[in-house]
Design a protein around this motif. Sequence first.
Motif, PDB file in Angstrom:
ATOM      1  N   SER A   1       1.945  -0.729  -1.699  1.00 10.53           N
ATOM      2  CA  SER A   1       1.822   0.659  -1.251  1.00 10.53           C
ATOM      3  C   SER A   1       0.704   0.784  -0.227  1.00 10.53           C
ATOM      4  CB  SER A   1       1.501   1.574  -2.431  1.00 10.53           C
ATOM      5  OG  SER A   1       2.501   1.509  -3.407  1.00 10.53           O
TER       6      SER A   1
ATOM      7  N   ASP B   1      -4.907  -1.271   4.380  1.00  9.21           N
ATOM      8  CA  ASP B   1      -5.500  -1.312   3.049  1.00  9.21           C
ATOM      9  C   ASP B   1      -4.347  -1.081   2.080  1.00  9.21           C
ATOM     10  OD1 ASP B   1      -7.106  -1.255   0.828  1.00  9.21           O
ATOM     11  OD2 ASP B   1      -8.119   0.618   1.349  1.00  9.21           O
TER      12      ASP B   1
ATOM     13  N   ALA C   1      -2.229  -1.568  -1.738  1.00  6.97           N
ATOM     14  CA  ALA C   1      -2.296  -1.704  -3.185  1.00  6.97           C
ATOM     15  C   ALA C   1      -1.053  -2.483  -3.612  1.00  6.97           C
ATOM     16  CB  ALA C   1      -2.323  -0.336  -3.859  1.00  6.97           C
TER      17      ALA C   1
ATOM     18  N   SER D   1       1.133  -4.200  -6.649  1.00  5.06           N
ATOM     19  CA  SER D   1       1.394  -4.197  -8.088  1.00  5.06           C
ATOM     20  C   SER D   1       2.415  -5.275  -8.391  1.00  5.06           C
ATOM     21  CB  SER D   1       1.962  -2.850  -8.532  1.00  5.06           C
ATOM     22  OG  SER D   1       1.037  -1.823  -8.280  1.00  5.06           O
TER      23      SER D   1
END
Length: 145
Positions: free
Chosen positions: A14, A128, A130, A132
């Motif tokens: 994300s 930047d 994220a 998972s």
Amino acid sequence: MRALIQRVTQASVSVDGQTIGAIDQGVLILICAMQGDDAAKSAQLAAKISKLRIFADDSGKMNKSLLDIGGSALIVSQFTLAADTSRGNRPGFSAAAPPAEGKKLYEQFQADVAALGIPIATGEFGADMAVSLINDGPVTIWMDV
């Protein structure tokens, strides 16, 4: 090129809270272009990962490849894989390819993996992000070419 490969049951990436790439069974590939890397190394790494036997066969042994299982690859740029921690407490990243070259090789690697018939999803170079994942096993492999 340097890669960290993780066998996953699912993974996503994300940016700014919005999912931009996601896969189910397959591999999460964190990839870093190093100084001196070229398109030939990208193709070599893609081929090696596609044939890496890290998925279970009917006997439960790691005997099948990403190609064998019809899995996907989530490819995420990760310049910090070039970290040099040999001096002091702050890692150095001078072994990584310069950003423009790194982006070109990141996109080349994506194309090389897709050309092998592997469905891909990707991160965003320089963002930047994220990430998972559900690491399956866990199986995590470091690879340099």
